[in-house]
Design a protein around this motif. Structure first.
Motif, PDB file in Angstrom:
ATOM      1  N   PRO A   1       8.757 -35.322  28.262  1.00 44.49           N
ATOM      2  CA  PRO A   1       7.705 -34.303  28.158  1.00 44.49           C
ATOM      3  C   PRO A   1       6.953 -34.203  29.488  1.00 44.49           C
ATOM      4  N   ASP A   2       6.153 -33.144  29.640  1.00 42.70           N
ATOM      5  CA  ASP A   2       5.317 -33.016  30.820  1.00 42.70           C
ATOM      6  C   ASP A   2       4.321 -34.171  30.888  1.00 42.70           C
ATOM      7  N   LEU A   3       4.039 -34.613  32.107  1.00 44.70           N
ATOM      8  CA  LEU A   3       3.086 -35.696  32.319  1.00 44.70           C
ATOM      9  C   LEU A   3       1.784 -35.130  32.869  1.00 44.70           C
ATOM     10  N   ALA A   4       0.661 -35.604  32.359  1.00 43.10           N
ATOM     11  CA  ALA A   4      -0.641 -35.241  32.906  1.00 43.10           C
ATOM     12  C   ALA A   4      -0.842 -35.988  34.221  1.00 43.10           C
ATOM     13  N   PRO A   5      -1.659 -35.454  35.125  1.00 43.53           N
ATOM     14  CA  PRO A   5      -1.859 -36.129  36.417  1.00 43.53           C
ATOM     15  C   PRO A   5      -2.274 -37.588  36.284  1.00 43.53           C
ATOM     16  N   GLU A   6      -3.154 -37.874  35.325  1.00 45.72           N
ATOM     17  CA  GLU A   6      -3.638 -39.249  35.162  1.00 45.72           C
ATOM     18  C   GLU A   6      -2.574 -40.193  34.586  1.00 45.72           C
ATOM     19  N   GLU A   7      -1.454 -39.640  34.104  1.00 48.29           N
ATOM     20  CA  GLU A   7      -0.363 -40.471  33.584  1.00 48.29           C
ATOM     21  C   GLU A   7       0.650 -40.848  34.656  1.00 48.29           C
ATOM     22  N   ILE A   8       0.643 -40.127  35.779  1.00 46.44           N
ATOM     23  CA  ILE A   8       1.621 -40.372  36.839  1.00 46.44           C
ATOM     24  C   ILE A   8       1.385 -41.739  37.476  1.00 46.44           C
ATOM     25  N   GLY A   9       2.466 -42.533  37.555  1.00 46.47           N
ATOM     26  CA  GLY A   9       2.368 -43.858  38.148  1.00 46.47           C
ATOM     27  C   GLY A   9       1.764 -44.908  37.241  1.00 46.47           C
ATOM     28  N   ARG A  10       1.616 -44.579  35.978  1.00 41.66           N
ATOM     29  CA  ARG A  10       1.024 -45.512  35.018  1.00 41.66           C
ATOM     30  C   ARG A  10       1.988 -45.759  33.850  1.00 41.66           C
ATOM     31  N   MET A  11       1.536 -46.521  32.863  1.00 37.95           N
ATOM     32  CA  MET A  11       2.432 -46.922  31.780  1.00 37.95           C
ATOM     33  C   MET A  11       2.971 -45.730  30.990  1.00 37.95           C
ATOM     34  N   ALA A  12       2.216 -44.650  30.916  1.00 34.60           N
ATOM     35  CA  ALA A  12       2.729 -43.453  30.237  1.00 34.60           C
ATOM     36  C   ALA A  12       3.965 -42.927  30.957  1.00 34.60           C
TER      37      ALA A  12
ATOM     38  N   PRO B   1      -2.548 -32.324  45.621  1.00 36.07           N
ATOM     39  CA  PRO B   1      -3.991 -32.043  45.673  1.00 36.07           C
ATOM     40  C   PRO B   1      -4.477 -31.239  44.474  1.00 36.07           C
ATOM     41  N   ALA B   2      -3.670 -30.266  44.044  1.00 35.69           N
ATOM     42  CA  ALA B   2      -4.073 -29.452  42.893  1.00 35.69           C
ATOM     43  C   ALA B   2      -4.162 -30.287  41.621  1.00 35.69           C
ATOM     44  N   ARG B   3      -3.204 -31.189  41.424  1.00 38.48           N
ATOM     45  CA  ARG B   3      -3.216 -32.026  40.217  1.00 38.48           C
ATOM     46  C   ARG B   3      -4.368 -33.031  40.256  1.00 38.48           C
ATOM     47  N   ILE B   4      -4.663 -33.540  41.435  1.00 35.21           N
ATOM     48  CA  ILE B   4      -5.781 -34.466  41.572  1.00 35.21           C
ATOM     49  C   ILE B   4      -7.093 -33.755  41.252  1.00 35.21           C
ATOM     50  N   SER B   5      -7.250 -32.527  41.732  1.00 34.75           N
ATOM     51  CA  SER B   5      -8.460 -31.745  41.464  1.00 34.75           C
ATOM     52  C   SER B   5      -8.571 -31.385  39.986  1.00 34.75           C
ATOM     53  N   GLU B   6      -7.448 -31.029  39.391  1.00 29.46           N
ATOM     54  CA  GLU B   6      -7.453 -30.662  37.964  1.00 29.46           C
ATOM     55  C   GLU B   6      -7.873 -31.842  37.094  1.00 29.46           C
ATOM     56  N   ALA B   7      -7.384 -33.022  37.433  1.00 27.96           N
ATOM     57  CA  ALA B   7      -7.755 -34.214  36.679  1.00 27.96           C
ATOM     58  C   ALA B   7      -9.244 -34.517  36.855  1.00 27.96           C
ATOM     59  N   ALA B   8      -9.728 -34.391  38.084  1.00 27.50           N
ATOM     60  CA  ALA B   8     -11.140 -34.661  38.355  1.00 27.50           C
ATOM     61  C   ALA B   8     -12.043 -33.711  37.582  1.00 27.50           C
ATOM     62  N   ALA B   9     -11.612 -32.457  37.445  1.00 29.85           N
ATOM     63  CA  ALA B   9     -12.406 -31.468  36.706  1.00 29.85           C
ATOM     64  C   ALA B   9     -12.542 -31.842  35.238  1.00 29.85           C
TER      65      ALA B   9
END
Length: 352
Positions: A118-129, A165-173
């Motif tokens: 499935p699609d991964l959310a930015p905060e899931e990238i590089g983590r256990m998800a 950068p866009a994914r990092i900003s989206e997560a921060a928002a």
């Protein structure tokens, strides 16, 4: 199952002429194409847009030939591109087809299984998800290949998302915390998480050993057959699992070995011998090191050339010196892919 393997040269990331010629001449059935793995002359970084361009161009050709939209093609065909053709490396694409075929060849033949997470959310990238997404997708690909014994698996190529950068900003928002604020710095976490997912699925590591803190840190945890790459053009993980199966037909087999360092030409020969035929396609990883067989290198201290580009150029030259073919799929970064300092290499060979 019968797998076809077609290696195509590319004059640019947008060059699809050899694919068009194959289809027009009846040498390749576009309806049977299931995957494309290739190298483009981009920089291989987070801002390497040659990968997306190559996908777009190949998808458009296949869409026209299959009577589909490019979007439908990208849902059905796995596209894996690695940027960076330093040194002797030649831009190219290897196209894989899959069709029904009679089994029964001694020693088995090349089998290919595919799955997408499935699609991964930015905060899931590089983590256990991220680890778990690839873990489950690899299990699905194993079943899709019709392989029951993980020992018959020789190469698992995973391409997944990194942070942009866009994914990092989206997560921060949303108030979500990402693993790092550095897009290029997210690559080791993304590659490492995907390799650990493969290792879990194939039983190379145990569930109890894998944690968020272990990703890109505990490099004693690894898969010997995983090859992972991360790019900004993806939001999900694509898993391509290759092995030999007695239920598969065709003219190809696959073998693998471990490159102990960037100069290990013997491992290239070992992978060819393991495949048991004439090399058709080679897939490998490259890792930079501060020292090599007792000598100092500047790969990790060069401010002008990225360490991954140093490594790809060096290892590409060694592999090509053995195979005589510079069209090699070679990507950088070996987090959790073989022991520290080592790297995987797989060879698909024609055996009849």
């Amino acid at each position: 199952m019968e797998i076809g393997v077609f290696k195509l040269g590319m004059a640019s990331p947008a060059d699809v002429s050899e694919l068009q010629e194959l289809i027009a001449g009846g040498g390749l059935d576009p309806a049977q194409v299931v995957a494309v793995i290739g190298k483009t002359e981009g920089n291989g970084g987070a801002n390497d847009f040659t990968r997306a361009l190559a996908t777009k161009c190949f998808a458009e050709v296949l869409a026209s030939a299959r009577g589909q939209t490019p979007e439908e093609v990208q849902e059905q065909v796995a596209f894996v591109w690695s940027g960076g053709t330093e040194g002797v490396l030649s831009p190219h694409a290897t196209v894989f087809t899959r069709s029904a075929g009679e089994a029964g060849k001694t020693g088995g033949r090349l089998a290919l299984g595919l799955a997408m997470s499935p699609d991964l959310a930015p905060e899931e990238i590089g983590r256990m998800a991220h680890v778990e997404a690839v873990h489950q997708a690899t299990l699905q690909a194993l079943a899709d290949a019709g392989i029951s014994d993980p020992a018959d698996v020789h190469y698992v190529q995973v391409k997944g998302p990194l942070l942009t950068p866009a994914r990092i900003s989206e997560a921060a928002a949303r108030g979500a915390e990402v693993v790092t604020q550095d897009p290029n710095g997210s690559k080791p976490y993304a590659r490492g998480a995907m390799a650990l997912g493969v290792a879990l699925a194939l039983g190379e590591v145990g569930d109890a050993d894998v944690s968020e803190a272990a990703i890109a840190s505990r490099l004693d945890l690894f898969s010997s057959v995983a090859s992972t790459s991360a790019g900004g053009e993806l939001t999900k993980c694509e898993v391509l699992l290759f092995g030999n199966s007695p239920d598969a037909a065709g003219a190809f087999r696959i073998g693998h070995a471990i490159l102990s360092d960037a100069l290990d030409a013997d491992a290239v020969r070992a992978a060819i011998a393991d495949a048991g035929g004439v090399p058709e396609a080679v897939f490998a990883k490259a890792e930079a090191s501060a020292t090599l067989r007792g000598r100092r290198t500047t790969m990790l201290s060069d401010a002008d050339i990225n360490y991954e580009r140093h490594a790809r150029a060096a290892v590409g030259g060694v592999i090509a010196s053995v195979t005589g073919d510079p069209a090699i799929f070679l990507s950088g970064g070996t987090e959790h892919q073989c022991p520290p300092g080592a790297a995987p290499i797989a060879v698909i060979a024609k055996v009849e």
